[in-house]
Design an enzyme around this catalytic site. Structure first.
Site: not given
Length: 719
Positions: A532-533, A539, A584, A605, A671
């Protein structure tokens, strides 16, 4: 014994003049030994352009490909300087000197090994000699192999209507993360390794045939019983709209029989109105046809419905019947195809005749059992093949869609028997695997001895190899290539170096997808890194979707990830970095240098529609019905004006095909929902589990793809 190989094709000759338009040589060094010393790990050291040091402490490790094979690959220009190198063994746990191979240095020029190929000999304590077979191969790699698939280019290379960016961008100008703390990984990578989740029931870490279906006709005592009742063997859930793997089932409503393809639940609901969220057709479906429709959206589901509406009744069930000599990769191909079709949402099962034979006749079967002039052996093998075919047809009549029938099926008599059994019940397509590369065949034979239950009780490895070669010779005497019916022939495809595929009388959506998948698969070992980023500002705020930048913690992870990639892929010059088009992921990849970067809109995403930017608490308060619908069925729930997980799977199919086609490592920075779907494909996880798969931040999942299947490692770089 040892071998060194390098092919100079016409294409290579054409490209070698004038720089070859950027072509490079992909060099693979492999060492194999059946007497592996657990504490000694193979390494290579030498001169430029790859190693650049004769210091043993700087030697490059060969990565474990299987129980007996280690491999190192790298890319060099076709006109590279002579590579002068030797192999050595490093103690893994003891602080003792390295053991260098005996003999002269090895020389590699233009991808070709100079001098006679030889085994690598290492003199251990007590004058013990450890012998390794050496395989050296070099193939030309085009820069276009790093690009996106041709389908993505030709069909999807259009500007996004949302942000005006293309679906696939290669080496875009990206913003490098600036003014972040300089974080590095001071320890070896293995110190960051964390346990992976327990393997699923279909994990490829075990012998692929063991993951095939268990015989329905096998009683608890271990003997076969004749029970032709489909209901007696059925294990499908009753009176529920969902099959065992989470696929929607054929339903009856208001006295009508119809095929209902649920493309996602949410607003508006099926009970309130009939719209694009549902699909119903008033068909006169035979009472025996109870197959589950694929749990997929859009074109996948629509094409499946069209095949059922317009095609013959038996076309609603598809049997892929493998054909080929032993050690040609049939079981590996069957397992891989099963995994792909399950991921797309098609109810698919793998039936391995060898598993039936072992359960009925035991594992200690001599090579004479497989002779064509042995009537008892022929009768016994025909019996278990018929039992497996009966089980597969019975499962289809209970609702199954695609059955993969895995056996040699090497004679017309056997294939005619199978076609007669399936007549009017399923459409049969023969899938023949042909391989003329003796090195690949030899490798497969040795893997077979290591992994197959037929040789699990043997203590003499070479005796097992001889027995299997005798078995293979018996099959070769009676082998008859496929020339009848619908068929797909894969000729020298497993190496990933071209090959040929032939098709005959293939039509329909699903057979077409199978052909497209097979064209793009190979067995070249390479890692795929999923992460994931770095933590984003959304977040931190607990908000869905959005396109926010990464937080301070995310910037630190971006630096750590760059350091990890530099260490892990330092010898993989052909590797590439894939991100979504959201900033991101682009920012997370910004610190990684030295590798081409590809942006895929397909990796964006999941689209949360009108809920984009909201917290789940806000959704629960403002749209309680939507919140409850999502809670009940996260797989099929579609956000209003957004996507469901099934939609995400559909748009990820080109990404999966391209990952299968790649021969070099790929780092995918994406994502949570997207990585859940990608991971489910490689781990062969059921569709219904995808929304619950753990995909933590700041963690790297390494998927190692190769001849021994799919293996997984996880690295936690920071909390």
């Amino acid at each position: 014994m040892g071998s060194g190989a390098s092919k100079n094709t016409e294409e290579e000759d054409d490209c070698s003049n004038g720089g070859g338009g950027g072509g490079q040589l992909y060099v693979s060094l492999k060492m194999e030994s059946s007497k592996v010393q657990g504490e000694l790990t193979p390494h290579v050291y030498g001169s430029v352009p790859v190693i650049g040091s004769w210091d043993p402490s700087k030697a490059l490790p060969l990565l474990r490909e299987s129980a007996s094979i280690s491999e190192l690959s790298f890319v060099v220009p076709p006109d590279h300087e002579t590579l002068d190198f030797k192999f050595l063994l490093k103690p893994k746990y003891r602080d003792t000197p390295c053991i260098v191979e005996e003999g002269q240095n090895r020389l590699l020029t233009g991808g070709s090994l100079q001098g006679d190929a030889r085994v690598a000999l290492f003199k251990l304590e007590g004058d013990v000699i450890l012998e390794f077979r050496v395989f050296i191969n070099a193939d030309r790699v085009s820069p276009f192999d790093l690009a996106a698939s041709w389908r993505a280019y030709r069909e999807n290379f259009q500007p996004s209507t949302v942000r005006g960016i293309p679906d696939v961008s290669i080496n875009p100008d990206s913003t490098v993360v600036e003014n972040c703390p300089s974080e590095s990984l001071e320890l070896d990578l293995e110190h960051y390794e964390v346990p992976a989740p327990a393997p699923s029931a279909h994990s490829s870490l075990v012998y692929a045939a063991d993951n095939a279906e268990n015989p329905r006709s096998l009683s608890a005592s271990g003997s076969f019983v004749n029970d032709n009742s489909p209901k007696a063997a059925s294990n499908s859930p009753k009176d529920s709209g969902v099959s065992a793997d989470g696929s929607p089932s054929t339903k009856q409503k208001d006295g009508q029989r119809g095929l209902f393809v649920d493309r996602g639940v949410g607003s508006p609901r099926l009970a309130k109105s009939v719209c694009a969220s549902s699909f119903s057709v008033d068909l006169k479906v035979d009472a025996q046809t109870k197959n589950s429709m694929p749990a997929a959206a859009g074109a996948v589901a629509a094409a499946a419905v069209a095949d059922q509406m317009l095609g013959p009744k038996e076309d609603s069930h598809l049997a892929i019947v493998l054909v080929g000599l032993p050690a040609r990769g049939k079981t590996f191909t069957a397992a891989k195809l099963t995994r792909y079709l399950r991921w797309l949402g098609h109810d698919t099962k793998h039936f391995n005749v060898g598993k039936y034979r072992r359960l009925k006749h035991g594992v200690n079967v001599a090579a004479d059992f497989f002779r064509g002039d042995n009537p008892e052996g022929v009768e016994a093998r025909t019996e278990v093949a018929a039992l497996a075919m009966e089980d597969m047809i019975g499962w289809m009549q209970d609702g199954g869609q695609v059955g993969i029938f895995d056996a040699t099926n090497s004679t017309r008599v056997r294939r005619n028997m199978l076609m007669k059994m399936g007549e009017g019940k399923c459409k049969i397509i023969f899938l023949e695997t042909l391989c003329n590369d003796e090195r690949i065949i030899e490798r497969n034979i040795r893997l077979k001895i290591q992994q197959s239950p037929d040789y699990a009780e043997g203590t003499d490895f070479e005796a097992g190899v001889r027995d299997f070669r005798d078995r293979l010779a018996n099959y070769e005497k009676v082998y008859e290539p496929v020339e009848e019916g619908s068929y797909i022939k894969m000729i020298d495809m497993v190496s990933g170096n071209g090959g040929q595929i032939q098709v005959n009388n293939i039509s329909g959506y699903l057979p077409g997808r199978i052909v497209f998948f097979l064209v793009n698969t190979h067995l070249t070992p390479r890692p795929i890194l999923l992460t994931r980023h770095g933590e984003s500002m959304d977040n931190v705020r607990g908000r869905t979707g959005g396109d926010s930048v990464i937080s301070e913690s995310g910037k630190i992870y971006a630096k750590k990830l760059a350091n990890f990639v530099e260490k892990r892929l330092k010898n993989e010059k052909a590797a590439s970095i894939w991100t979504s088009t959201l900033q991101r992921t682009i920012l997370t990849a910004g610190s990684i240098v030295g590798f081409p970067k590809v942006q895929w809109r397909a990796l964006d995403e999941i689209n949360s529609g009108v809920c984009d930017g909201m917290t789940y608490e806000e959704i629960k308060k403002i749209m309680p019905e939507e919140f409850e619908s999502r809670r009940k069925d996260k797989l099929r729930y579609r956000y209003p004006r957004g996507e469901s997980y099934l939609d995400v799977i559909q748009r990820l199919e080109p990404v999966i095909i391209e990952l299968e086609r790649q021969r070099a490592p790929v780092v995918v920075i994406a994502h949570q929902a997207v990585l859940r779907a990608l991971y489910a494909y490689f781990a062969d996880r059921p569709l219904k589990e995808i929304p619950q798969i753990e995909m933590p931040l700041h963690t790297i999942i390494e998927i190692q793809m190769g001849v021994s299947g799919v293996q997984e490692k996880r690295y936690k770089l920071m909390d």
